[in-house]
Design an enzyme around this catalytic site. Structure first.
Site, PDB file in Angstrom:
ATOM      1  N   ARG A 143       0.798  -1.232   0.000  1.00 48.65           N
ATOM      2  CA  ARG A 143       0.000   0.000   0.000  1.00 48.65           C
ATOM      3  C   ARG A 143       0.831   1.283   0.000  1.00 48.65           C
ATOM      4  O   ARG A 143       0.307   2.378  -0.171  1.00 48.65           O
ATOM      5  CB  ARG A 143      -0.953  -0.010   1.210  1.00 48.65           C
ATOM      6  CG  ARG A 143      -2.172  -0.884   0.977  1.00 48.65           C
ATOM      7  CD  ARG A 143      -3.018  -1.015   2.211  1.00 48.65           C
ATOM      8  NE  ARG A 143      -2.436  -1.952   3.158  1.00 48.65           N
ATOM      9  CZ  ARG A 143      -2.833  -2.072   4.430  1.00 48.65           C
ATOM     10  NH1 ARG A 143      -3.783  -1.301   4.905  1.00 48.65           N
ATOM     11  NH2 ARG A 143      -2.259  -2.952   5.226  1.00 48.65           N
ATOM     12  N   GLN A 182      14.532 -13.509   4.914  1.00 49.21           N
ATOM     13  CA  GLN A 182      13.348 -14.356   4.691  1.00 49.21           C
ATOM     14  C   GLN A 182      12.995 -14.197   3.207  1.00 49.21           C
ATOM     15  O   GLN A 182      12.384 -13.210   2.822  1.00 49.21           O
ATOM     16  CB  GLN A 182      12.200 -13.871   5.592  1.00 49.21           C
ATOM     17  CG  GLN A 182      10.963 -14.735   5.521  1.00 49.21           C
ATOM     18  CD  GLN A 182       9.748 -14.061   6.163  1.00 49.21           C
ATOM     19  OE1 GLN A 182       9.691 -12.836   6.309  1.00 49.21           O
ATOM     20  NE2 GLN A 182       8.765 -14.867   6.540  1.00 49.21           N
TER      21      GLN A 182
HETATM   22  C1  UD1 Z   1      -0.007  -8.526  12.630  1.00 41.33           C
HETATM   23  C2  UD1 Z   1      -0.653  -9.458  13.634  1.00 41.33           C
HETATM   24  C3  UD1 Z   1      -1.932  -8.821  14.161  1.00 41.33           C
HETATM   25  C4  UD1 Z   1      -1.605  -7.475  14.773  1.00 41.33           C
HETATM   26  C5  UD1 Z   1      -0.877  -6.591  13.772  1.00 41.33           C
HETATM   27  C6  UD1 Z   1      -0.379  -5.342  14.455  1.00 41.33           C
HETATM   28  C7  UD1 Z   1      -0.135 -11.725  12.840  1.00 41.33           C
HETATM   29  C8  UD1 Z   1      -0.669 -12.926  12.162  1.00 41.33           C
HETATM   30  N1  UD1 Z   1      -0.972 -10.686  12.966  1.00 41.33           N
HETATM   31  O1  UD1 Z   1      -0.910  -8.409  11.546  1.00 41.33           O
HETATM   32  O2  UD1 Z   1      -2.504  -9.664  15.126  1.00 41.33           O
HETATM   33  O3  UD1 Z   1      -2.789  -6.852  15.209  1.00 41.33           O
HETATM   34  O4  UD1 Z   1       0.285  -7.274  13.242  1.00 41.33           O
HETATM   35  O5  UD1 Z   1       0.135  -4.449  13.527  1.00 41.33           O
HETATM   36  O6  UD1 Z   1       0.984 -11.702  13.258  1.00 41.33           O
HETATM   37  N2  UD1 Z   1       6.499  -9.693   8.260  1.00 41.33           N
HETATM   38  C9  UD1 Z   1       7.636 -10.376   7.912  1.00 41.33           C
HETATM   39  N3  UD1 Z   1       7.510 -11.527   7.200  1.00 41.33           N
HETATM   40  C10 UD1 Z   1       6.314 -12.048   6.835  1.00 41.33           C
HETATM   41  C11 UD1 Z   1       5.164 -11.314   7.198  1.00 41.33           C
HETATM   42  C12 UD1 Z   1       5.273 -10.153   7.916  1.00 41.33           C
HETATM   43  O7  UD1 Z   1       8.743  -9.963   8.212  1.00 41.33           O
HETATM   44  O8  UD1 Z   1       6.292 -13.113   6.204  1.00 41.33           O
HETATM   45  C13 UD1 Z   1       6.645  -8.435   9.007  1.00 41.33           C
HETATM   46  C14 UD1 Z   1       6.102  -7.234   8.256  1.00 41.33           C
HETATM   47  O9  UD1 Z   1       7.118  -6.639   7.479  1.00 41.33           O
HETATM   48  C15 UD1 Z   1       5.634  -6.333   9.368  1.00 41.33           C
HETATM   49  C16 UD1 Z   1       5.262  -7.297  10.487  1.00 41.33           C
HETATM   50  O10 UD1 Z   1       5.871  -8.525  10.181  1.00 41.33           O
HETATM   51  O11 UD1 Z   1       6.665  -5.489   9.832  1.00 41.33           O
HETATM   52  C17 UD1 Z   1       3.755  -7.463  10.607  1.00 41.33           C
HETATM   53  O12 UD1 Z   1       3.271  -8.060   9.424  1.00 41.33           O
HETATM   54  P1  UD1 Z   1       1.918  -7.631   8.775  1.00 41.33           P
HETATM   55  O13 UD1 Z   1       1.707  -8.409   7.524  1.00 41.33           O
HETATM   56  O14 UD1 Z   1       1.830  -6.152   8.694  1.00 41.33           O
HETATM   57  O15 UD1 Z   1       0.893  -8.183   9.877  1.00 41.33           O
HETATM   58  P2  UD1 Z   1      -0.570  -7.742  10.103  1.00 41.33           P
HETATM   59  O16 UD1 Z   1      -1.440  -8.404   9.112  1.00 41.33           O
HETATM   60  O17 UD1 Z   1      -0.655  -6.274  10.219  1.00 41.33           O
END
Ligand code: UD1
Ligand code: CA
Length: 455
Positions: A16, A74
């Site tokens: 986004r 990753q």
């Molecule tokens: C996550 C939480 C949610 C919480 C929210 C708060 C989970 C499943 N959900 O959701 O409960 O309310 O954060 O903001 O954890 N990332 C990685 N690798 C991945 C996926 C994500 O490094 O494979 C990192 C992203 O860059 C980010 C963070 O993890 O910095 C959170 O990931 P994001 O996809 O934003 O999670 P949300 O769906 O927002």
């Protein structure tokens, strides 16, 4: 409190943001998101900092080069749980692991410390940082049983209508005891609406394993603001800038209009300094006491003494003494050392030069690659010709010398102490101490010229 390991998840793309840059490379108050989070983690006492990177990892790795962190790549982003699994071998077997998100720059060190304090006091296997939101849409909800204990976290996409009404949300920040975290990771699957490995699924696994799940609620929900688009980026910018300026104002700095003042988080500014609107202070700049900074000025990575006055000027990677007056419209380029009580006036450029105590370069000059002594006066329009088209050369000017206006000092050149250069000279040979050097065509004066031209 003992040290801990910070695990920062920063692999996501940030679709986004609509950007070529990975999300965590966007900036708030001049610093990248990932840099804010690592700085905060270290401030809160992290002994080890592990950052999981993925999208655009080459840029993120470069950004983190100067910091004392371990980077894990990753390659495929299969979810927050997967991100932690990828980093597992870098995590300790004992002690606390605090999981942070690379896109939440507003989280403070004191909140991490409070979270860890609560975690230590209760002996929980995991303590979740939560907050209450009027509109919890999009966040994972904290689901509690009849006894008030947390049973799980459910994502928006997986939540029932009843669960969606819960306003207590998961911030995405947790303090884990390393051992139960590692055990719970073994059980993660991707059996959910998004087919991802959710880190939140370690919560029920920890409970099954007999571990306690606690929570620490922060009232300031702005701290957990995750940046997903540029509207939130601007929101975070405003909050971060307000925090920085308020802290400075409380410490004795006058900021006339905080909304129009741009100061990076690492800058240090002394008491009774007054900052007018339009000033930008970047990097780890240090500014002394009782300075006055005006106009549209930019200061980057500079060390400025006390009682200085700056107006509408740009200062980069330089040292400035006490009582120095700079501007308007001066440009002090990297590698400059300006002594005490120096005047660098209007339309003056200084580059990679030393200007001794009490010297003056008041108007329209270029001083590059020069060593100027103390008490020197450099007349208007003087230029050091430091570049011969191939190489740069230095100009050395001894103490108390007087350089007449509009002189060209052709380097390499040494002008001794107490010497004089006549106005309008092009000086290419060294000038001994105490001498006057002048290169000027004799003046021709034609009398009665006006009358002649009328005929
Ligand atoms: C996550 C939480 C949610 C919480 C929210 C708060 C989970 C499943 N959900 O959701 O409960 O309310 O954060 O903001 O954890 N990332 C990685 N690798 C991945 C996926 C994500 O490094 O494979 C990192 C992203 O860059 C980010 C963070 O993890 O910095 C959170 O990931 P994001 O996809 O934003 O999670 P949300 O769906 O927002
Ligand atoms: Ca998010």
């Amino acid at each position: 409190m003992s040290g801990y390991t910070a695990l920062i998840l920063a692999a996501g793309k940030g679709t986004r943001m609509k950007s070529e840059l990975p999300k965590v490379m966007h900036r708030v108050a001049g610093e990248t998101l990932v840099s804010h989070v690592t700085t905060t983690a270290l401030e809160a006492g992290a002994e080890q900092c592990v950052v999981v990177v993925g999208h655009g990892f080459d840029l993120v790795v470069k950004e983190l080069e100067q910091k004392n962190v371990d980077v894990v790549i990753q390659h495929e982003q299969l979810g927050t749980g997967h991100a932690v699994m990828v980093a597992e071998d870098n995590l300790p077997d004992e002690g606390d692991v605090v999981v942070l998100c690379g896109d939440t720059p507003l989280l403070t060190a004191s909140t991490i410390i409070n979270l860890r304090g609560q975690h230590a006091a209760t002996g929980a296997a995991v303590t979740i940082l939560t907050t209450e939101l009027d509109n919890p849409f999009g966040y994972g909800r904290i689901v509690r049983g009849g006894d008030g204990r947390i049973s799980k976290i459910v994502e928006e996409k997986d939540a029932t209508e009843a669960e969606k009404t819960v306003c207590e949300i998961n911030s995405g920040v947790y303090c884990f005891a390393a051992k139960p975290l590692k055990r719970a990771l073994q059980e993660l699957t991707c059996d959910n609406a998004q087919m991802e490995y959710y880190l939140t699924d370690v919560i029920p696994a920890i409970i099954r394993d007999g571990g306690e799940v606690g929570s620490y609620m922060t009232r300031d929900s702005s701290e957990i603001l995750g940046i997903n688009d540029r509207v939130q980026l601007a929101l975070a910018e405003g909050i971060m800038r307000r925090r920085i300026t308020e802290e400075l104002m409380r410490s004795g700095v006058t900021i006339i209009d905080p909304a129009l003042t741009f100061i990076h988080r690492l800058a240090k500014i002394g008491k009774d300094t007054i900052i007018y609107p339009g000033v930008t202070i970047e990097g780890a700049s240090v500014i002394g006491r009782a300075c006055v900074l005006r106009g549209s000025s930019r200061i980057m990575d500079c060390h400025i003494g006390d009682d200085c006055e700056l107006e509408a000027s740009v200062l980069l990677s330089s040292q400035i003494g006490d009582g120095v007056k700079i501007g308007p419209y001066a440009y002090v380029r990297p590698g400059s050392h300006i002594g005490n009580h120096v005047k660098i006036g209007d339309y003056v450029e200084i580059k990679n030069s030393r200007i001794g105590n009490g010297s003056k370069v008041p108007h329209l000059s270029y001083v590059g690659d020069a060593d100027v002594g103390e008490g020197v006066n450099i007349g208007a329009g003087t230029i050091t010709c430091n570049y011969d088209g191939v190489k740069k050369h230095r100009t050395i000017i001894g103490d108390n010398s007087f350089i007449g206006s509009n002189s060209s000092l052709i380097a390499p050149l040494v002008v001794g102490e107490n010497s004089y250069i006549g106005a309008g000279s092009a000086i290419s040979k060294d000038v001994p101490s105490g001498a006057l050097a002048v290169t000027r065509n004799p003046q021709r004066t034609l009398e009665n010229y006006h009358n002649r031209s009328k005929k």
